[in-house]
Scaffold this active site. Structure first.
Site, short mmCIF file in Angstrom:
data_model
loop_
_atom_site.label_atom_id
_atom_site.label_comp_id
_atom_site.label_asym_id
_atom_site.label_seq_id
_atom_site.Cartn_x
_atom_site.Cartn_y
_atom_site.Cartn_z
N CYS A 139 8.08 -24.63 -13.42
CA CYS A 139 7.06 -25.52 -12.86
C CYS A 139 7.31 -26.90 -13.13
O CYS A 139 7.12 -27.89 -12.45
CB CYS A 139 5.92 -25.32 -13.58
SG CYS A 139 5.97 -24.53 -15.13
N HIS B 243 0.27 -29.78 -14.88
CA HIS B 243 1.42 -30.52 -15.65
C HIS B 243 1.30 -31.82 -15.23
O HIS B 243 1.38 -32.28 -13.98
CB HIS B 243 2.71 -29.77 -15.64
CG HIS B 243 2.96 -28.44 -16.25
ND1 HIS B 243 1.69 -27.63 -16.85
CD2 HIS B 243 3.73 -27.56 -15.95
CE1 HIS B 243 2.15 -26.58 -17.19
NE2 HIS B 243 3.41 -26.53 -16.73
#
Ligand code: 25A
Ligand code: L14
Length: 342
Positions: A133, A246
């Protein structure tokens, strides 16, 4: 190559997890041509249901013979499940799109971010790997810079949300936050330290070099996806007390002359990127705004005042969507377009 069909049988392995649930809902949102959806998970979850186009579909236990008549199998149940079952899916004639780290660095497995390296998919994909990710959102931002200015070195610090460690970690942050605010003892199960109101410079296991596996994924996967082993990458991966999305602070040094204006222009024109960069109005990408969105958000684009040919920026994306489930479904869409055009 995926055989051309009107609709496809799609299995989701780990369908009850944080990523798997989103794989199912994103297939629905994007109207992927699904003939039959087969949600698979461990025995613990068999019998639960997942919603798909208004229907409750019963989750089956993942077994060796689960992939009969399956065309596409999306995996997000961790590395050991993928190692065992993705090859079985491929043998049964399906294309496996795997979100775990099990196959990403294998020479014959392509590692694909559709906006960045769609060509890497190859002609006979048995297993296609979905990158890490933190790597996905970074390479989407780096690709337009690499194409125009040739990247030499990247220094990156991540601020990763707990949802990256799955549903149990989301619960842990919630429970610990309440406990701290109410002055009770905290309980630790997922992380070795308190995550509520704290940052942990530790994601995945430590290696002998002092770096973590997560940090080395960012190094190795970025080089593979950008097809340039000469790019130097210096990462620090940090777990932040954030539920979803994130964030990353990125410093990029290039071979050709670059500045903030040129970097902004290059990134603004790239598919999948949204620029949010109006510091005067307090506008910059934020984890809470990026969540449940598809784009990779870039802002705080500015010259590095300490050296020539370098810029800094801040990049945010939903780790469960672009960082995992959405990217996997986009890979499936790429396969579909290929089989339709052949
Ligand atoms: O090895 P990797 O690549 O690093 O990946 C490790 C883990 O990271 C997550 C994903 O966790 C994966 O398991 N992950 C991977 N890539 C990610 C990414 N890019 C990522 N997360 C974010 N971004 P997850 O929580 O999202 O999903 C886990 C799913 O996998 C199923 N599963 C696990 N083992 C399985 C399996 N399916 C089949 N066979 C196996 N052997 C898992 O299903 C889930 O769907 P489940 O049945 O195990 O659990 C679902 C429900 O059960 C609860 N539960 C979990 N553990 C326990 C439990 N209940 C009681 N006791 C437990 N020990 C869960 O709360 C859930 O409701
Ligand atoms: O390699 O935030 O895809 O815990 C995904 C979740 C690595 C760790 C991967 C996290 C994992 C990451």
């Amino acid at each position: 190559m995926l055989k051309k069909k009107e609709k496809y049988n799609v299995a989701v392995v780990g369908a009850t997890g944080a990523v798997g649930l989103r794989m199912v809902s994103i297939l629905e949102e994007r109207n992927f041509p699904v003939a039959r959806l087969l949600p698979l998970a461990s025995a613990r979850s068999a019998g639960k249901t997942v919603k798909f186009h208004g229907e409750d579909i019963v989750v089956q236990e993942l077994k060796e013979d689960s992939f009969k008549d399956i065309d596409i199998a999306l995996f997000s149940a961790g590395g050991s499940v993928s190692k065992k079952f993705a090859p079985l899916a491929a043998q049964a004639g399906a294309v496996a799109i795997d979100n775990s780290s099990a196959f990403r660095m294998e020479k014959d497995v392509s590692l694909v971010v559709p906006e960045v390296n769609p060509h890497a998919i190859g002609d006979i994909p048995g297993i296609i790997a979905n990158p890490n990710c933190s790597t996905i959102q970074m390479v989407v931002a780096l690709k337009p810079l690499h194409d125009l200015f040739k990247i030499r070195r990247v220094v990156v610090s991540t601020y990763q949300s707990v949802s990256g460690s799955g549903q149990k970690a989301i619960e842990e942050l919630r429970k610990q936050s309440l406990a701290v605010l109410e002055g009770r003892e905290i309980e630790k199960n997922v992380y070795p330290h308190q995550i509520a109101f704290n940052c942990l410079p530790h994601i995945d296991e430590f290696l002998d070099t002092g770096y973590t596996k997560e940090e080395m994924k960012m190094v190795n996967e970025t080089r593979k996806i950008l097809e340039d082993p000469t790019i130097e990458i210096s990462p620090t991966a940090v777990r932040a007390p954030v539920f979803y999305s994130h964030s990353e602070a990125v410093n990029v040094e290039t071979e050709k002359a670059i500045d903030a204006a040129r970097a902004r222009e290059a990134m603004a024109g790239f598919p999948g990127i949204k620029i949010v960069d109006c510091p005067g109005k307090n506008e910059y990408p934020l984890a809470v705004d990026g969540t449940e969105k598809d784009a990779v958000f870039v802002g705080r684009i500015r010259d590095d005042l300490s050296t020539r040919n370098a810029v800094n920026f801040w990049v945010v994306a939903d780790n469960l969507r672009k960082g995992a489930a959405l990217n996997a479904v986009q890979i499936a869409e790429l396969l579909l377009r290929r089989s339709n055009s052949s």
